[in-house]
Enzyme design. Structure first.
Site, PDB file in Angstrom:
ATOM      1  N   CYS A  31       0.830  -1.200   0.000  1.00 34.66           N
ATOM      2  CA  CYS A  31       0.000   0.000   0.000  1.00 34.66           C
ATOM      3  C   CYS A  31       0.870   1.258   0.000  1.00 34.66           C
ATOM      4  CB  CYS A  31      -0.938  -0.011   1.212  1.00 34.66           C
ATOM      5  SG  CYS A  31      -2.068   1.388   1.240  1.00 34.66           S
ATOM      6  N   CYS A  84      -0.546   4.168   1.987  1.00 41.24           N
ATOM      7  CA  CYS A  84      -0.433   3.985   3.442  1.00 41.24           C
ATOM      8  C   CYS A  84       1.002   4.237   3.911  1.00 41.24           C
ATOM      9  CB  CYS A  84      -0.787   2.556   3.838  1.00 41.24           C
ATOM     10  SG  CYS A  84      -2.330   1.961   3.149  1.00 41.24           S
ATOM     11  N   ASP A  85       1.975   3.716   3.169  1.00 34.65           N
ATOM     12  CA  ASP A  85       3.331   3.633   3.705  1.00 34.65           C
ATOM     13  C   ASP A  85       4.349   4.546   3.032  1.00 34.65           C
ATOM     14  OD1 ASP A  85       2.397   1.681   5.393  1.00 34.65           O
ATOM     15  OD2 ASP A  85       2.978   0.028   4.078  1.00 34.65           O
TER      16      ASP A  85
HETATM   17  P1  FAD Z   1     -10.428  -5.717   6.517  1.00 40.29           P
HETATM   18  O1  FAD Z   1      -9.482  -4.878   7.291  1.00 40.29           O
HETATM   19  O2  FAD Z   1      -9.961  -6.299   5.238  1.00 40.29           O
HETATM   20  O3  FAD Z   1     -10.929  -6.879   7.507  1.00 40.29           O
HETATM   21  C1  FAD Z   1     -11.806  -7.847   7.098  1.00 40.29           C
HETATM   22  C2  FAD Z   1     -11.797  -8.959   8.132  1.00 40.29           C
HETATM   23  O4  FAD Z   1     -13.065  -9.602   8.082  1.00 40.29           O
HETATM   24  C3  FAD Z   1     -10.817 -10.099   7.883  1.00 40.29           C
HETATM   25  O5  FAD Z   1      -9.539  -9.855   8.340  1.00 40.29           O
HETATM   26  C4  FAD Z   1     -11.454 -11.226   8.670  1.00 40.29           C
HETATM   27  O6  FAD Z   1     -11.076 -11.165  10.030  1.00 40.29           O
HETATM   28  C5  FAD Z   1     -12.923 -10.918   8.558  1.00 40.29           C
HETATM   29  N1  FAD Z   1     -13.561 -11.858   7.631  1.00 40.29           N
HETATM   30  C6  FAD Z   1     -13.291 -12.088   6.324  1.00 40.29           C
HETATM   31  N2  FAD Z   1     -14.088 -13.037   5.830  1.00 40.29           N
HETATM   32  C7  FAD Z   1     -14.896 -13.418   6.849  1.00 40.29           C
HETATM   33  C8  FAD Z   1     -15.960 -14.371   6.980  1.00 40.29           C
HETATM   34  N3  FAD Z   1     -16.353 -15.122   5.939  1.00 40.29           N
HETATM   35  N4  FAD Z   1     -16.558 -14.501   8.180  1.00 40.29           N
HETATM   36  C9  FAD Z   1     -16.181 -13.735   9.246  1.00 40.29           C
HETATM   37  N5  FAD Z   1     -15.193 -12.821   9.171  1.00 40.29           N
HETATM   38  C10 FAD Z   1     -14.558 -12.668   7.991  1.00 40.29           C
HETATM   39  N6  FAD Z   1      -5.104   1.882   5.486  1.00 40.29           N
HETATM   40  C11 FAD Z   1      -4.933   3.095   6.049  1.00 40.29           C
HETATM   41  O7  FAD Z   1      -5.880   3.901   6.075  1.00 40.29           O
HETATM   42  N7  FAD Z   1      -3.737   3.453   6.625  1.00 40.29           N
HETATM   43  C12 FAD Z   1      -2.668   2.609   6.649  1.00 40.29           C
HETATM   44  O8  FAD Z   1      -1.589   2.959   7.160  1.00 40.29           O
HETATM   45  C13 FAD Z   1      -2.828   1.315   6.087  1.00 40.29           C
HETATM   46  N8  FAD Z   1      -1.817   0.438   6.090  1.00 40.29           N
HETATM   47  C14 FAD Z   1      -2.017  -0.815   5.567  1.00 40.29           C
HETATM   48  C15 FAD Z   1      -0.961  -1.734   5.630  1.00 40.29           C
HETATM   49  C16 FAD Z   1      -1.145  -3.003   5.131  1.00 40.29           C
HETATM   50  C17 FAD Z   1       0.010  -3.997   5.233  1.00 40.29           C
HETATM   51  C18 FAD Z   1      -2.368  -3.377   4.530  1.00 40.29           C
HETATM   52  C19 FAD Z   1      -2.562  -4.768   3.975  1.00 40.29           C
HETATM   53  C20 FAD Z   1      -3.401  -2.462   4.440  1.00 40.29           C
HETATM   54  C21 FAD Z   1      -3.229  -1.173   4.961  1.00 40.29           C
HETATM   55  N9  FAD Z   1      -4.250  -0.230   4.901  1.00 40.29           N
HETATM   56  C22 FAD Z   1      -4.092   0.998   5.494  1.00 40.29           C
HETATM   57  C23 FAD Z   1      -5.545  -0.536   4.275  1.00 40.29           C
HETATM   58  C24 FAD Z   1      -6.579  -0.860   5.370  1.00 40.29           C
HETATM   59  O9  FAD Z   1      -6.043  -1.802   6.277  1.00 40.29           O
HETATM   60  C25 FAD Z   1      -7.855  -1.388   4.733  1.00 40.29           C
HETATM   61  O10 FAD Z   1      -8.342  -0.450   3.801  1.00 40.29           O
HETATM   62  C26 FAD Z   1      -8.922  -1.634   5.793  1.00 40.29           C
HETATM   63  O11 FAD Z   1      -8.439  -2.488   6.813  1.00 40.29           O
HETATM   64  C27 FAD Z   1     -10.175  -2.246   5.177  1.00 40.29           C
HETATM   65  O12 FAD Z   1     -11.053  -2.494   6.221  1.00 40.29           O
HETATM   66  P2  FAD Z   1     -12.309  -3.455   6.101  1.00 40.29           P
HETATM   67  O13 FAD Z   1     -13.105  -3.159   7.308  1.00 40.29           O
HETATM   68  O14 FAD Z   1     -12.940  -3.321   4.783  1.00 40.29           O
HETATM   69  O15 FAD Z   1     -11.798  -4.962   6.198  1.00 40.29           O
END
Ligand code: FAD
Length: 352
Positions: free
Chosen positions: A172, A175-176
């Protein structure tokens, strides 16, 4: 008895939805995912993608500084050893990803959100209330559902890439890219589509040079993006090259990349401090195939502009599972709030 609202997921979108839904008296039940080896390998453990990273500098409200006292007061006895270790880091950087996620989860629980640490493996979208099956074989019913299962960044799958995650390897750039370790240093971006060019262009604001590594002799990106890459004096495209190894050491993290040619040219080794993947994301929607309308990239298709409605009335989607464009914690949390409000209004309209 059926639940009013089940939320599937545990990133910023799911917990933000839970905070709003709990405060609106919907008594949400969150399935935060299971702690299994398969989820560990896939990067889909509870607390979502942000828990996979170290510092989070762009989530509003958490400036760099010693936030340890605040975290300790906010988390109380929920502070485990791991979180305490993160706090030492937080003193220098502001919030770390895992700490930030623990805080948001705790905020949701403070308002009565119930949590089950398991995956939802099936949703019966025909029945009313909806039927949901968890991986332990239990069945649940709910009048409304919010899907916030996120997405995961695609990696090449090299052991050396895994070794240097958070120490120079990132998926990302937004992000980084601005982190001190990448400033005025040479970096590499792997990929050839629009997002790879966009990330290379973005990183060129901070980097001394950006190598865009592509396995073909032509970028997949749109013409305008290709032109942007060509016109940027800091971007150098490494055509017809694939990554053989990410190089580095424990002290400095990433120090270089070894590239192989796809056209029998000699290998090259480039000195770099950052290795950015831009080879796409995979939304966590496998369990929804054939149930909810998905886009060609398998993201959940939202049906009403500016709303979180999906192809099935009563099922709402939030966060990265329905967003292949912004992919940020703050946008995920924002759409989580929207989904909770949409669900609340939908339930209210039906007398729920
Ligand atoms: P996610 O964070 O993707 O979480 C979804 C979660 O749902 C999964 O981990 C799992 O636990 C659960 N899940 C999935 N399938 C199922 C199922 N079938 N049943 C039950 N539970 C399930 N964004 C920023 O704004 N700032 C940053 O500094 C930043 N750094 C990042 C660094 C890295 C290495 C990564 C990979 C991403 C980064 N991002 C950052 C992006 C950010 O993390 C994502 O945009 C954000 O987390 C998305 O959130 P979300 O709620 O959509 O789901």
């Amino acid at each position: 008895m059926a639940e009013k609202l089940i939320i599937i997921g545990s990133g910023p979108a799911a917990w933000a939805a839970a905070i709003y839904a709990a405060r609106a008296n919907l008594q949400p039940l969150v399935f935060e995912g299971a702690v299994t080896d398969a989820n560990r390998v896939a990067g889909t453990l509870p607390l979502g993608q942000l828990a996979l990273t170290t510092e989070v500098e762009n989530y509003p409200g958490f400036p760099a500084g010693d936030l340890g006292a605040y975290f300790t007061a906010a988390m109380g006895d929920a502070l485990d050893e791991g979180t305490r270790a993160f706090l030492a880091e937080s003193a220098r950087h502001g919030a770390t990803g895992p700490t930030l996620m623990e805080l948001i989860r705790r905020q949701a629980r403070n308002f009565g959100t119930r949590v089950i640490t398991d995956d939802i493996v099936d949703v019966d979208v025909q029945s009313r209330p909806f039927g949901l099956s968890a991986s332990d074989g239990q069945h649940y019913q709910s009048e409304a559902v919010i899907v916030a299962t996120g997405a995961r960044a695609n990696y090449l799958g090299l052991p050396s890439e895994e070794r240097f995650k958070n120490r120079g390897v990132s998926a990302c750039a937004v992000c980084d890219g601005a982190l001190p370790r990448f400033r005025n240093r040479p970096l590499a971006v792997i990929g050839g589509g629009d997002s790879a060019v966009e990330e290379a262009d973005y990183l060129s604001k901070f980097a001394s040079k950006v190598y865009l590594v592509h396995r073909r002799d032509e970028l997949r990106a749109s013409k305008i993006m290709v032109q942007r890459a060509m016109d940027n004096p800091k971007i150098e495209i490494q055509w017809n090259r694939v990554v053989e190894e990410v190089e580095g050491n424990d002290r400095e993290g990433v120090t270089g990349v070894h590239l192989k040619s796809t056209t029998q040219q000699p290998d090259v080794k480039l000195p770099i401090s950052g290795f950015f993947l831009a080879i796409g994301h995979t939304p966590n929607t496998t369990f929804l195939r054939g149930k909810l309308a998905l886009t060609s990239k398998q993201y959940i298709q939202l049906t009403t502009p500016g709303r979180t409605h999906t192809g099935v009335e009563g099922i709402f989607a939030a966060g990265d599972v329905a967003d292949d464009y912004y992919r940020q914690a703050i946008t995920a949390a924002g759409t989580g709030c929207m989904a909770a409000l949409d669900a609340e209004r939908w339930l209210a309209a039906r007398g729920g």
